[in-house]
Scaffold this active site. Structure first.
Site, PDB file in Angstrom:
ATOM      1  N   GLY B  29       0.928  -1.225   0.102  1.00 49.72           N
ATOM      2  CA  GLY B  29      -0.116  -0.063  -0.089  1.00 49.72           C
ATOM      3  C   GLY B  29       0.718   1.335  -0.137  1.00 49.72           C
ATOM      4  N   CYS B 237     -27.532  -8.929 -16.784  1.00 45.67           N
ATOM      5  CA  CYS B 237     -26.792  -8.462 -18.041  1.00 45.67           C
ATOM      6  C   CYS B 237     -27.852  -8.837 -19.160  1.00 45.67           C
ATOM      7  CB  CYS B 237     -25.441  -9.297 -18.222  1.00 45.67           C
ATOM      8  SG  CYS B 237     -24.955  -9.162 -20.043  1.00 45.67           S
ATOM      9  N   CYS B 240     -26.041 -11.780 -21.428  1.00 45.98           N
ATOM     10  CA  CYS B 240     -25.913 -13.181 -20.835  1.00 45.98           C
ATOM     11  C   CYS B 240     -26.682 -13.520 -19.648  1.00 45.98           C
ATOM     12  CB  CYS B 240     -24.244 -13.345 -20.598  1.00 45.98           C
ATOM     13  SG  CYS B 240     -23.857 -12.678 -19.009  1.00 45.98           S
ATOM     14  N   CYS B 262     -22.323  -6.707 -19.276  1.00 48.18           N
ATOM     15  CA  CYS B 262     -21.233  -7.042 -18.585  1.00 48.18           C
ATOM     16  C   CYS B 262     -20.272  -6.196 -19.063  1.00 48.18           C
ATOM     17  CB  CYS B 262     -20.825  -8.414 -18.851  1.00 48.18           C
ATOM     18  SG  CYS B 262     -22.057  -9.741 -18.147  1.00 48.18           S
ATOM     19  N   CYS B 268     -18.796 -12.333 -20.242  1.00 49.50           N
ATOM     20  CA  CYS B 268     -19.922 -12.289 -20.935  1.00 49.50           C
ATOM     21  C   CYS B 268     -19.780 -13.237 -22.172  1.00 49.50           C
ATOM     22  CB  CYS B 268     -20.047 -10.849 -21.319  1.00 49.50           C
ATOM     23  SG  CYS B 268     -21.804 -10.646 -21.895  1.00 49.50           S
TER      24      CYS B 268
END
Lengths: 191, 286
Positions: B29, B237, B240, B262, B268
């Site tokens: 980080g 979606c 899909c 997606c 997808c």
């Protein structure tokens, strides 16, 4: 002719590719404390191991000071490192990288641990070991799913280093062509 | 193959980047400064991610690039071709087959494994930058772990909007020490930051590299009474039918019709190939 017969021998045969593979091994062990990987490609004069030699060629250049500790500080090793990396040889207190056995590298308090604003400005110690094994100290922290194990040369000293977090030194342990690592972020417990 | 050095960059530059990556992994980080090079693409097009990928790739890798989840947008295609030409690596659009994935602003829907590396393109690495413009000050705030300002920002979100309105680049606390900008991924992706793969972040213009090792504790900042929510559009979606993926909204005409699809094109595609069909999908679309 032996690979270490002259300072000119023992380098990478294909530098960009050898260094890329070596870095991936070094990065993997630093990201996953306790893992042991094979690291080879370079050969330094005795007594420096193949793994330590490969780390030096992968990470050191004229911008990094290197401290050769104790038995690794031979005229042959100095010539080899200078020829292959151009890295300046410095005292422990200025070193970006230090190489040697655990006892040769002591005392740890000599090395840079970074500053609170720049904790990255700390030394990386390459510790030559007899053997690496996934036994001994129990490690936990970033990079470790639950716990992992690694044989460490001195648990209390390394626990003291991790107490300095986010300051502190980072360690590579090398033996032959094997490498493991211990970043300062790892928590260490006995057994 | 080419007249380029392997993976474009010279070896000394790669060593400098590699040293920064190792320090980044040792202090998860924390933003490690590095001497970012000019790349043959403009800043903002992923120069940081490209440099990190160049220093990390080996000839054995299979490389995938996504831009907002899509493999087929300009940025993704050009970076993929760049490394095909300069590193000679295999490339793929399939998440499972990739060993190194460079991403702009998404984490793939498929869970990444231990054998994969995710490289993020980062525009502004400093999470405190829009609250405190001075680098000297933000550096001091990180060193002192002084992150009150970030909580004030999230609190002001709640007081103005009734909710934490920050929807992307949502700040996280890494291993209880550093507040980090996860790059402008949607906050939907934040829970996935705790993963098995190694995550590397490269900011080219801002000259910073940072990292999150596998299984590192990454917590999205929040309040007890306003807990963090990984939000997404409340639709399946339309191609899909997936109900659990992050969606893009696409305007279809000037009569107000729209569809949700997606954002992860490979996710997808693989669902449609497996026979899933959404509201506007057709059986043979895949």
């Amino acid at each position: 002719m032996q690979a270490q017969a002259t300072q000119f021998a023992g380098g990478f045969s294909n530098t960009p590719v050898d260094a890329a593979h070596a870095f991936r091994a070094a990065m993997t062990v630093m990201a996953r404390p306790g893992e042991i990987r094979t690291l080879s490609g370079a050969q330094a004069p005795v007594p420096v191991s193949g793994a330590a030699a490969t780390l030096l060629l992968t990470l050191c250049d004229p911008e990094t000071g290197v401290y050769l500790a104790g038995a690794s500080d031979t005229p042959e090793m100095r010539q080899w490192l200078t020829f292959h990396t151009g890295a300046p040889l410095v005292d422990a207190a200025q070193a970006d990288f230090a190489v040697g056995t655990w006892t040769d590298l002591l005392p740890l308090k000599t090395y840079r641990i970074g500053t609170s604003e720049y904790p990255d400005r700390s030394a990386t110690l390459i510790v030559e070991c007899h053997a690496l094994a996934q036994t001994g100290a129990t490690l936990s922290g970033p990079g470790i799913k639950n716990t992992s194990q690694l044989n460490l040369p001195d648990i209390p000293a390394l626990q003291a280093n991790s107490m300095l977090y986010p300051l502190g030194m980072d360690f590579f342990f090398t033996s032959g062509t094997q490498v493991a690592a211990l970043p300062r972020s790892t928590q260490i417990a006995k057994g | 193959m080419t007249e380029y050095n392997f993976a474009y960059l010279d070896e000394q530059t790669k060593r400098m980047i590699r040293r920064a990556i190792l320090k980044g992994l040792a202090v998860p980080g924390y933003q490690v400064p590095f001497a970012s090079r000019e790349m043959p693409m403009p800043y903002g097009w992923g120069t940081g991610g490209v440099q990190v990928s160049a220093a990390t790739l080996t000839p054995d890798d299979t490389f995938k690039v996504i831009d907002q989840g899509a493999d087929d947008t300009t940025n993704a295609v050009s970076i993929r071709k760049f490394f095909e030409n300069t590193a000679g690596v295999a490339v793929t659009e399939e998440t499972e087959k990739a060993t190194l994935i460079q991403t702009r602003h998404r984490i793939p829907e498929a869970e990444l494994t231990e054998d994969q590396i995710l490289v993020y393109q980062v525009p502004i690495p400093e999470p405190l930058r829009f609250l405190e413009p001075r680098e000297t000050e933000t550096r001091k705030m990180h060193s002192l772990e002084e992150y009150g300002l970030m909580h004030v920002k999230l609190y002001e979100d709640i007081s103005q909007h009734g909710d934490i309105a920050t929807a992307y680049a949502y700040p996280v606390m890494v291993q209880d020490r550093y507040v980090m900008d996860p790059s402008p991924i949607p906050k939907f992706d934040n829970p996935k930051l705790e993963m098995s793969a190694i995550q590397l972040f490269g900011a080219g213009r801002e000259q910073r590299i940072y990292a999150v090792p596998p299984h590192t504790k990454v917590v999205s900042l929040d309040f007890e009474d306003f807990p963090f929510v990984a939000s997404k559009a409340n639709h399946p979606c339309d191609l899909c039918g997936a109900e659990d993926s992050y969606l893009d909204e696409v305007i279809l005409d000037d009569a107000g019709n729209r569809m949700f699809v997606c954002s992860d094109t490979d996710f997808c595609r693989s669902r449609r190939a497996a026979g899933h069909v959404g509201r506007l999908g057709t059986e043979d679309a895949a």
